[in-house]
Design a protein around this motif. Structure first.
Motif, PDB file in Angstrom:
ATOM      1  N   PHE A   1      -3.525  -8.485  -6.814  1.00 50.55           N
ATOM      2  CA  PHE A   1      -2.363  -7.906  -6.142  1.00 50.55           C
ATOM      3  C   PHE A   1      -1.166  -7.882  -7.085  1.00 50.55           C
ATOM      4  O   PHE A   1      -0.487  -6.875  -7.246  1.00 50.55           O
ATOM      5  CB  PHE A   1      -1.988  -8.768  -4.930  1.00 50.55           C
ATOM      6  CG  PHE A   1      -2.406  -8.177  -3.624  1.00 50.55           C
ATOM      7  CD1 PHE A   1      -2.131  -6.860  -3.324  1.00 50.55           C
ATOM      8  CD2 PHE A   1      -3.064  -8.935  -2.675  1.00 50.55           C
ATOM      9  CE1 PHE A   1      -2.508  -6.314  -2.111  1.00 50.55           C
ATOM     10  CE2 PHE A   1      -3.454  -8.408  -1.467  1.00 50.55           C
ATOM     11  CZ  PHE A   1      -3.168  -7.100  -1.183  1.00 50.55           C
TER      12      PHE A   1
ATOM     13  N   ILE B   1      -1.020  -8.259 -10.416  1.00 50.41           N
ATOM     14  CA  ILE B   1      -1.152  -7.438 -11.623  1.00 50.41           C
ATOM     15  C   ILE B   1      -1.017  -5.961 -11.269  1.00 50.41           C
ATOM     16  O   ILE B   1      -0.291  -5.207 -11.910  1.00 50.41           O
ATOM     17  CB  ILE B   1      -2.514  -7.682 -12.309  1.00 50.41           C
ATOM     18  CG1 ILE B   1      -2.548  -9.100 -12.900  1.00 50.41           C
ATOM     19  CG2 ILE B   1      -2.761  -6.672 -13.430  1.00 50.41           C
ATOM     20  CD1 ILE B   1      -3.910  -9.504 -13.392  1.00 50.41           C
ATOM     21  N   ALA B   2      -1.734  -5.591 -10.209  1.00 49.82           N
ATOM     22  CA  ALA B   2      -1.828  -4.165  -9.916  1.00 49.82           C
ATOM     23  C   ALA B   2      -0.614  -3.621  -9.202  1.00 49.82           C
ATOM     24  O   ALA B   2      -0.174  -2.509  -9.450  1.00 49.82           O
ATOM     25  CB  ALA B   2      -3.061  -3.903  -9.094  1.00 49.82           C
ATOM     26  N   GLY B   3      -0.083  -4.435  -8.305  1.00 47.26           N
ATOM     27  CA  GLY B   3       0.851  -3.838  -7.362  1.00 47.26           C
ATOM     28  C   GLY B   3       2.313  -3.956  -7.677  1.00 47.26           C
ATOM     29  O   GLY B   3       3.100  -3.065  -7.360  1.00 47.26           O
TER      30      GLY B   3
ATOM     31  N   SER C   1       7.064  -3.394  -4.510  1.00 50.30           N
ATOM     32  CA  SER C   1       6.781  -2.754  -3.227  1.00 50.30           C
ATOM     33  C   SER C   1       6.910  -3.790  -2.111  1.00 50.30           C
ATOM     34  O   SER C   1       6.114  -4.733  -2.047  1.00 50.30           O
ATOM     35  CB  SER C   1       5.368  -2.174  -3.271  1.00 50.30           C
ATOM     36  OG  SER C   1       4.900  -1.957  -1.984  1.00 50.30           O
TER      37      SER C   1
ATOM     38  N   LEU D   1       3.777  -4.419   0.037  1.00 44.17           N
ATOM     39  CA  LEU D   1       2.742  -5.187  -0.648  1.00 44.17           C
ATOM     40  C   LEU D   1       3.090  -6.677  -0.655  1.00 44.17           C
ATOM     41  O   LEU D   1       2.227  -7.528  -0.423  1.00 44.17           O
ATOM     42  CB  LEU D   1       2.594  -4.662  -2.076  1.00 44.17           C
ATOM     43  CG  LEU D   1       1.345  -5.094  -2.824  1.00 44.17           C
ATOM     44  CD1 LEU D   1       0.100  -4.613  -2.127  1.00 44.17           C
ATOM     45  CD2 LEU D   1       1.374  -4.564  -4.241  1.00 44.17           C
TER      46      LEU D   1
ATOM     47  N   LEU E   1     -14.012  -3.952  -2.681  1.00 46.03           N
ATOM     48  CA  LEU E   1     -13.174  -3.791  -3.878  1.00 46.03           C
ATOM     49  C   LEU E   1     -12.674  -2.350  -4.007  1.00 46.03           C
ATOM     50  O   LEU E   1     -11.510  -2.108  -4.330  1.00 46.03           O
ATOM     51  CB  LEU E   1     -13.981  -4.195  -5.115  1.00 46.03           C
ATOM     52  CG  LEU E   1     -13.194  -4.412  -6.408  1.00 46.03           C
ATOM     53  CD1 LEU E   1     -12.143  -5.498  -6.223  1.00 46.03           C
ATOM     54  CD2 LEU E   1     -14.127  -4.784  -7.552  1.00 46.03           C
TER      55      LEU E   1
ATOM     56  N   PHE F   1     -10.124  -1.885  -1.301  1.00 45.75           N
ATOM     57  CA  PHE F   1      -8.957  -2.701  -1.608  1.00 45.75           C
ATOM     58  C   PHE F   1      -8.095  -2.026  -2.682  1.00 45.75           C
ATOM     59  O   PHE F   1      -6.864  -1.993  -2.580  1.00 45.75           O
ATOM     60  CB  PHE F   1      -9.449  -4.067  -2.088  1.00 45.75           C
ATOM     61  CG  PHE F   1      -8.372  -4.978  -2.592  1.00 45.75           C
ATOM     62  CD1 PHE F   1      -7.532  -5.624  -1.702  1.00 45.75           C
ATOM     63  CD2 PHE F   1      -8.202  -5.190  -3.946  1.00 45.75           C
ATOM     64  CE1 PHE F   1      -6.540  -6.469  -2.170  1.00 45.75           C
ATOM     65  CE2 PHE F   1      -7.215  -6.034  -4.419  1.00 45.75           C
ATOM     66  CZ  PHE F   1      -6.384  -6.674  -3.530  1.00 45.75           C
TER      67      PHE F   1
ATOM     68  N   LEU G   1      -6.199   0.677  -1.117  1.00 46.93           N
ATOM     69  CA  LEU G   1      -5.091   0.183  -0.296  1.00 46.93           C
ATOM     70  C   LEU G   1      -3.886  -0.171  -1.167  1.00 46.93           C
ATOM     71  O   LEU G   1      -2.745   0.192  -0.839  1.00 46.93           O
ATOM     72  CB  LEU G   1      -5.538  -1.043   0.511  1.00 46.93           C
ATOM     73  CG  LEU G   1      -4.487  -1.667   1.414  1.00 46.93           C
ATOM     74  CD1 LEU G   1      -4.122  -0.717   2.548  1.00 46.93           C
ATOM     75  CD2 LEU G   1      -4.952  -2.989   1.999  1.00 46.93           C
ATOM     76  N   VAL G   2      -4.157  -0.859  -2.303  1.00 41.49           N
ATOM     77  CA  VAL G   2      -3.052  -1.222  -3.196  1.00 41.49           C
ATOM     78  C   VAL G   2      -2.373   0.042  -3.712  1.00 41.49           C
ATOM     79  O   VAL G   2      -1.144   0.138  -3.757  1.00 41.49           O
ATOM     80  CB  VAL G   2      -3.555  -2.116  -4.361  1.00 41.49           C
ATOM     81  CG1 VAL G   2      -2.438  -2.371  -5.362  1.00 41.49           C
ATOM     82  CG2 VAL G   2      -4.070  -3.437  -3.822  1.00 41.49           C
TER      83      VAL G   2
ATOM     84  N   ILE H   1       1.583   1.066  -3.461  1.00 37.95           N
ATOM     85  CA  ILE H   1       2.501   1.028  -4.616  1.00 37.95           C
ATOM     86  C   ILE H   1       3.017   2.411  -5.009  1.00 37.95           C
ATOM     87  O   ILE H   1       4.056   2.521  -5.637  1.00 37.95           O
ATOM     88  CB  ILE H   1       1.885   0.310  -5.846  1.00 37.95           C
ATOM     89  CG1 ILE H   1       0.617   1.023  -6.329  1.00 37.95           C
ATOM     90  CG2 ILE H   1       1.614  -1.151  -5.552  1.00 37.95           C
ATOM     91  CD1 ILE H   1       0.077   0.460  -7.637  1.00 37.95           C
TER      92      ILE H   1
ATOM     93  N   LEU I   1      -7.490   0.806 -10.411  1.00 36.27           N
ATOM     94  CA  LEU I   1      -6.398  -0.105 -10.073  1.00 36.27           C
ATOM     95  C   LEU I   1      -5.520  -0.390 -11.293  1.00 36.27           C
ATOM     96  O   LEU I   1      -4.286  -0.373 -11.206  1.00 36.27           O
ATOM     97  CB  LEU I   1      -7.005  -1.416  -9.549  1.00 36.27           C
ATOM     98  CG  LEU I   1      -6.174  -2.283  -8.635  1.00 36.27           C
ATOM     99  CD1 LEU I   1      -5.708  -1.508  -7.426  1.00 36.27           C
ATOM    100  CD2 LEU I   1      -6.976  -3.486  -8.189  1.00 36.27           C
TER     101      LEU I   1
ATOM    102  N   ALA J   1      -1.594   0.526 -11.896  1.00 36.64           N
ATOM    103  CA  ALA J   1      -0.556  -0.444 -12.268  1.00 36.64           C
ATOM    104  C   ALA J   1       0.222   0.057 -13.478  1.00 36.64           C
ATOM    105  O   ALA J   1       1.459  -0.019 -13.511  1.00 36.64           O
ATOM    106  CB  ALA J   1      -1.191  -1.794 -12.571  1.00 36.64           C
TER     107      ALA J   1
END
Lengths: 237, 333
Positions: free
Chosen positions: A19, A21-23, A30, A33, B45, B48, B51-52, B56, B273, B277
């Motif tokens: 979460f 790292i990615a978000g 966010s 998030l 995965l 998920f 969703l991320v 974002i 993902l 990012a």
């Protein structure tokens, strides 16, 4: 048992790391998030407490049965938006059986009833809200053991609004910009009618049935939870 | 969201199919079997990571691309009609989101309309920027709903619980027991109602207070029966050795295997993902709505990242499409 914790913690760590790292954009994180991370962490914390506790087969069976009852009473009322007798039953269960069981009953009721009604982004928040309703009822019983019917009715009534507000908070943080009091109120106003129906339903259900069910559960608790006392030397003679 | 879940509950109504003995609103027996054959972890995965991404990204291009992948996945899983009914209450919510964003945002420069003086809100200013932001957030909401719809049709609850039981045994046991007991409890509720009718107590008739009393009678009986059942259940668990693990702890049987397709889907999800990012943190995936709408494609990087993410999101769908058509592929993955 160490194996269980290790797995749970590893799962949590992996989840949070991915979460993070990615978000999270360093410049503008966010909020939706972040709230999801907080809710998932809170749920994991409560589940960890449940896993660590010495839950007997009787406690597990009782928790499962009450979670089913809480989920089952939700189903006949799906046609009236907002009316959810689950909340009052979770509150009574939390009050009678304690915080840990209250949380488990609330979160499980949300999870299994949504298996039939459809899982969605609301599931996590319902699990958290109903779980917290159970925990808070357990705390209330510890802090003020003799709280009367009127007090508990008011408490159940308030949870009708709290439940909606917890869910609305994520909705506001995720889909609305700018995040200010005006937009927050706009979100709360949009669900006010449903929250009021929920709160009124909780209050009425608790006032009419709460004490009866509480006594029933307390009796059941006394029956189930047996304390084994060591034999004193005198009694062996 | 409380509003949305309330509306959804009404929408579901009685449209339920029976899966492994319990009612379920989604049918697992239609469409492509590829997604259902995935390892629970790989499917989770993939969803998920989606969703991320939905949470974002604010860039409309990325949100639309994600929505396209979701719709294609739903079509492949044979659930387009189900997706439609799942999304319908979301449409109302989208309008509500747009309304709230319009009402609260006065920072846009392109004014569409100024309202007369309103109590508390003052003079509301509706701007094009707020309208576009609301629309993008509407797409985000639909994407989030679509991802959960995919979770419903791709991963059977039993498999999800089995995966959960590896780390959280007691919690998973509570949920599994509850899941198995629910259909029986619903039947018992019907039985109690019929028994009450035979005794002259018609549940659902009379004034509000009478109805409530009858309902309480039914609920009380249900609880009394259920509590007795829990005692029997606990004894049955103990008779089958629950809690007597000894020093070694409980034993586990893993039924699910990780196959090449799981590695492929999991890998694509992680790469998508990571690209997301990067896209968000470098600014290529961001979009500025206020004070004026930015250009949709402000730099070539926006398109590069978008293409990369879409590639990793669509590869699993392409493999899934080929799964039903090329037996060789099916046999190899």
């Amino acid at each position: 048992m160490g194996f269980v914790y290790k797995r749970l913690l590893m799962g949590a760590a992996v989840l949070l790391t991915i979460f993070l790292i990615a978000g999270i954009n360093i410049k503008a994180p966010s909020p939706g998030l972040i709230l999801i991370i907080a809710a998932a962490a809170a749920l994991l914390f409560f589940y960890l407490i449940y896993e660590r506790g010495k839950a007997s087969s009787k406690e597990i069976a009782l928790t499962a049965v009450l979670a089913v009852a809480a989920a089952a009473v939700r189903l006949p009322f799906v046609f009236i938006p907002g009316l959810q007798p689950t909340t009052f039953l979770v509150i009574v269960s939390g009050r009678a059986l304690g915080c840990r069981a209250g949380f488990m009953i609330g979160s499980t009721a949300a999870l299994i009833s949504n298996i039939f009604l459809g899982q969605g982004p609301w599931t996590l928040w319902q699990m958290l809200s109903w779980g917290l309703a159970g925990v808070s009822a357990g705390i209330i019983d510890r802090v003020t053991p003799g709280m009367g019917r009127v007090g508990m009715t008011l408490f159940s009534f308030l949870w009708g609004y709290l439940f909606g507000w917890i869910i609305n908070l994520w909705h506001w943080a995720t889909f609305v910009n700018p995040l200010n009091l005006k937009t927050l109120l706009g979100v709360f106003v949009a669900s006010f009618l449903f929250d009021t129906v929920h709160a009124l339903g909780n209050g009425i259900f608790y006032y009419l049935f709460g004490d009866g069910i509480y006594k029933m559960l307390q009796r059941c608790r006394r029956r189930f939870f047996v304390e084994v006392l060591p034999l004193s030397p005198d009694s062996t003679r | 969201m409380g509003f949305l879940s309330a509306l959804r509950s009404v929408k579901i109504g009685k449209k339920l199919v029976f899966m492994n003995g319990y009612p379920y609103p989604f049918n697992f027996n239609k469409g492509n079997s590829f997604f259902r054959s995935l390892h629970t972890g790989a499917a989770a995965l993939y969803l998920f990571s989606m969703l991320v991404m939905a949470l974002i990204f604010t860039h409309p291009l990325y949100l639309l691309g994600l929505s396209l992948a979701i719709v294609l996945a739903a079509a492949l899983a044979g659930g387009l009609k189900d997706l439609e009914s799942f999304m319908k209450p979301g449409i109302v919510m989208v309008l509500l989101i747009m309304g709230i964003n319009l009402l609260g945002a006065g920072s846009g420069e392109t004014v569409l309309w100024r309202s007369p003086l309103l109590p508390f809100f003052g003079r509301a200013v509706f701007t094009l920027e707020a309208l576009c932001f609301g629309a993008a957030m509407g797409i985000r909401l639909l994407a989030v709903l679509g991802i959960f719809f995919l979770l419903n049709v791709m991963v059977h609850p039993d498999r999800l619980l089995r995966a959960m039981s590896l780390s959280a045994s007691k919690s998973a046991l509570v949920v599994s027991l509850a899941l198995r007991l629910l259909p029986g409890t619903a039947r018992r509720l019907d039985g109690i109602r019929e028994a009450l009718i035979i005794r002259g107590v018609v549940v659902g008739e009379g004034r509000f207070k009478e109805r409530a009393q009858k309902y309480m009678l039914m609920l009380g009986n249900l609880l009394a029966f259920s509590l007795e059942d829990s005692f029997t259940l606990a004894e049955a668990m103990e008779a089958r050795g629950y809690g007597g693990y000894g020093k070694k702890g409980r034993s586990l049987y893993r039924r699910e295997r990780i196959r090449p397709r799981d590695v492929l889907i999991g890998g694509c999800a992680v790469l998508a993902l990571l690209l997301s990012a990067l896209a968000v943190n470098t600014g290529a995936g961001s979009f500025s709505y206020y004070p004026r709408l930015a250009e949709l494609v402000s730099s070539p990087e926006t398109l590069y990242f978008f293409s990369g993410i879409m590639f990793f999101l669509l590869v699993p769908l392409f493999v899934g499409w080929g799964w039903d058509r090329w037996h060789y592929l099916k046999s190899k993955i």
